[in-house]
Design an enzyme around this catalytic site. Structure first.
Site, PDB file in Angstrom:
ATOM      1  N   LYS A 288      73.848  21.143 -30.678  1.00  0.00           N
ATOM      2  CA  LYS A 288      73.096  21.324 -31.788  1.00  0.00           C
ATOM      3  C   LYS A 288      72.559  20.560 -32.330  1.00  0.00           C
ATOM      4  O   LYS A 288      72.897  19.291 -32.329  1.00  0.00           O
ATOM      5  CB  LYS A 288      74.161  21.543 -32.514  1.00  0.00           C
ATOM      6  CG  LYS A 288      74.396  23.189 -32.921  1.00  0.00           C
ATOM      7  CD  LYS A 288      75.983  23.440 -33.474  1.00  0.00           C
ATOM      8  CE  LYS A 288      76.922  24.951 -33.118  1.00  0.00           C
ATOM      9  NZ  LYS A 288      75.164  25.807 -34.117  1.00  0.00           N
ATOM     10  N   ARG A 362      81.593  34.780 -29.224  1.00  0.00           N
ATOM     11  CA  ARG A 362      81.940  35.620 -28.971  1.00  0.00           C
ATOM     12  C   ARG A 362      82.607  35.468 -27.637  1.00  0.00           C
ATOM     13  O   ARG A 362      83.464  36.285 -26.901  1.00  0.00           O
ATOM     14  CB  ARG A 362      80.460  36.340 -28.790  1.00  0.00           C
ATOM     15  CG  ARG A 362      79.193  35.795 -28.191  1.00  0.00           C
ATOM     16  CD  ARG A 362      78.090  36.102 -28.006  1.00  0.00           C
ATOM     17  NE  ARG A 362      77.490  35.226 -29.090  1.00  0.00           N
ATOM     18  CZ  ARG A 362      76.397  35.867 -30.027  1.00  0.00           C
ATOM     19  NH1 ARG A 362      75.586  36.229 -29.192  1.00  0.00           N
ATOM     20  NH2 ARG A 362      76.226  34.798 -30.989  1.00  0.00           N
TER      21      ARG A 362
END
Ligand code: BES
Ligand code: MN
Ligand code: ZN
Length: 510
Positions: A288, A362
């Site tokens: 990120k 996920r």
């Protein structure tokens, strides 16, 4: 010292307290009920302020009136409830949180209030007391564990401030309902504050191991079973998706399982709560950007809300079996970290191509959901700070909801009506499945920029299989940017109260 919310029988007008909170609906010129009685005892001070236009009754409006010895209470606060037609328990939570912070700023340490809306507002008496307790305790919440100057916050305000709030009620028949409402509200608020603490702690402290320790304390305190799986046991179960995320970190991952057995003779009467517990999300090798990365200490907010809801459920004891599963690990770019292009195999044998290591939530949830099903769970809700796209779509006003069961989605919405936490359903159209088609595996973990929250849910759906399942994406709602009502800046604890309410509602048949 934590604030206590008490109930007392008597006339508000005669109640000796540093401050008495009464209320007013917008547009009312002659207050009735307890507010009217206080107005008369103050020789019409409130109605003349209304006539002057200083008090309008708007939601959020607070007016301080000094009583100068005319009644035993030193001050009266007139709290606006807004338009009668818009009034609900959410208004009570809002007013209660705002009032509590207002009086704390004035240096008040104890005060009394009437039960907002229980009379002309048409609210259930217990619901009013519950909302007062929730709004007050959650609105006063502070996180000052890491301040070395005692417990002063950024404004230099010391301590929690308020020791006790008393709900004063004249009608004796309402006292029991008010008291039990206040007790339920206190339990739900305390559980929510646990979730907030877990999220607000920095990631160097709130590691997967520390989350598991917290789960152990909760299990011991309210009587739940606890199983904490380490990476060896996860490997034995074939949890390749979860372990792929964990392998980049030096911190040992934990799959935390809390079990509450409220209906042991009926295993079909079950609910699974599955939480994303990424204790820090750097993005992994798909790193990120640096700006705001510190916010990713809160990427375990879903898991925090599951631990907190299990605490509430263990305390309130609904007749249903509830299992909480928290997939806890860091997502780090270490030398052993997984790479974009890696293919991992989840516990149910399905394969996932890892296009972006930052779509890690996920992956850990996939295995936690498989494991939930292996425990016999046929109905589950997962909670996750899953996608930045969710923040763009719905902002902070409501949580995105997706799933494979419209019935369970309705039940979550209904539980949200009680808690005041709101949910908005996004469409799970088959067309979106195409976006996560992989050239090499059963699916890929990123569908690109289009419908990012829905494609994430599409991947999760592959692991719910035939269980009834709802997915809650709390990326926006897990934190608040400023104080308002029961919310303060920082972690919100969403959707702890809804999950507990859902278990209670399901135990009572929906
Ligand atoms: N934890 C983030 C999502 C997030 C973003 C939560 C902002 C709260 C605030 C999640 O793991 C993530 O990084 N998602 C990616 C997915 C993408 C790579 C497909 C995202 O949303 O950018
Ligand atoms: Mn991520
Ligand atoms: Zn994440």
């Amino acid at each position: 010292m934590p604030t206590t919310v008490k109930v007392a029988a008597g006339d508000a007008t005669d109640f000796a307290t540093p401050a008495l909170v009464v209320n007013l609906f917008e547009g009312v010129t002659q207050p009735g009920g307890a507010t009217g009685a206080v107005d008369r005892a103050l020789d019409g001070a409130i109605s003349s302020l209304i006539a002057d236009g200083e008090i309008k009754g708007k939601l959020g409006e607070l007016t301080l009136v000094h009583t100068l010895g005319r009644i035993p209470s030193a001050r009266v606060i007139v709290a606006g409830l807004g338009k009668a037609g818009d009034f609900d328990t959410g208004s009570v939570r809002r007013v209660s949180g705002d009032v509590a912070r207002f009086l704390r700023r004035k240096g008040v340490i104890e005060y009394a209030t009437i039960a907002h809306g229980a009379g002309i507002g048409g609210l259930d008496t217990g619901a009013s007391a519950q909302a007062i307790a929730e709004g007050t305790l959650l609105g006063l919440y502070k996180f000052d564990t890491y301040r070395s100057n005692g417990s002063r916050d950024a404004e230099g305000e010391a301590g929690n401030g308020i020791d006790a709030v008393t709900i004063v009620e004249r009608d004796a028949v309402n006292i029991d309902a008010l008291a039990s409402g206040a007790t339920i509200g206190t339990t739900l608020a305390e559980s929510t504050m646990l979730a907030r603490d877990l999220v607000n702690h920095p990631a160097n402290v709130m590691t997967p191991t520390r989350m598991a320790e917290t789960a152990r304390q909760v299990a011991e305190a309210v009587g739940l079973d606890l199983d904490v799986m380490d990476s060896d046991r996860m490997a034995q179960h074939g949890m390749g998706a979860f372990l792929g995320v964990a392998q980049g970190s030096e911190e040992p991952p934990k799959l935390i399982v809390l079990t509450y057995r409220g209906d042991p003779d009926n295993p079909d009467n079950n609910l699974g709560l599955v939480g994303k517990g990424i204790t820090f999300d750097t993005g992994g090798i798909s790193l990120k950007p640096a700006a705001n990365m510190e916010a990713m200490k809160g990427d375990m907010a879903g898991g925090a809300s599951v631990i907190a809801a299990m605490r509430a459920i263990g305390t309130l004891k609904p007749k249903i079996n509830v299992t909480g599963l928290i997939a806890a690990t860091e997502n780090m770019p270490g030398g052993r970290a997984q790479r974009p292009g890696d293919v991992v195999t989840a516990m149910n044998g399905k394969t996932i191509e890892v296009i972006n290591t930052d779509a890690e939530g996920r992956l850990v949830l996939a295995d936690a959901m498989c494991y939930a099903r292996s425990l016999g769970i046929t109905r589950m809700v997962d909670v996750a700070t899953l996608t930045g796209a969710m923040v763009v779509t719905l902002g902070k006003a409501c949580t995105g909801m997706m799933g494979n069961s419209s019935e369970l989605a309705k039940q979550v919405s209904k539980a949200g009506d009680g808690s005041g936490e709101r949910f908005w359903e996004l469409p799970m159209l088959e067309d979106y499945r195409d976006l996560i088609r992989s050239d090499v595996a059963d699916m890929k973990n990123s569908g690109g920029r289009q419908a990012g929250s829905i494609t994430a849910a599409m991947l999760l759906r592959e692991f719910a299989e035939d269980a009834d399942w709802v997915h809650l994406d709390i990326a926006g709602t897990s934190t608040a940017s400023s104080a308002k009502g029961h919310l303060v800046k920082g972690a919100t604890g969403v959707p702890t109260r809804t999950l507990a309410q859902l278990a209670m509602n399901l135990a009572n048949g929906g």
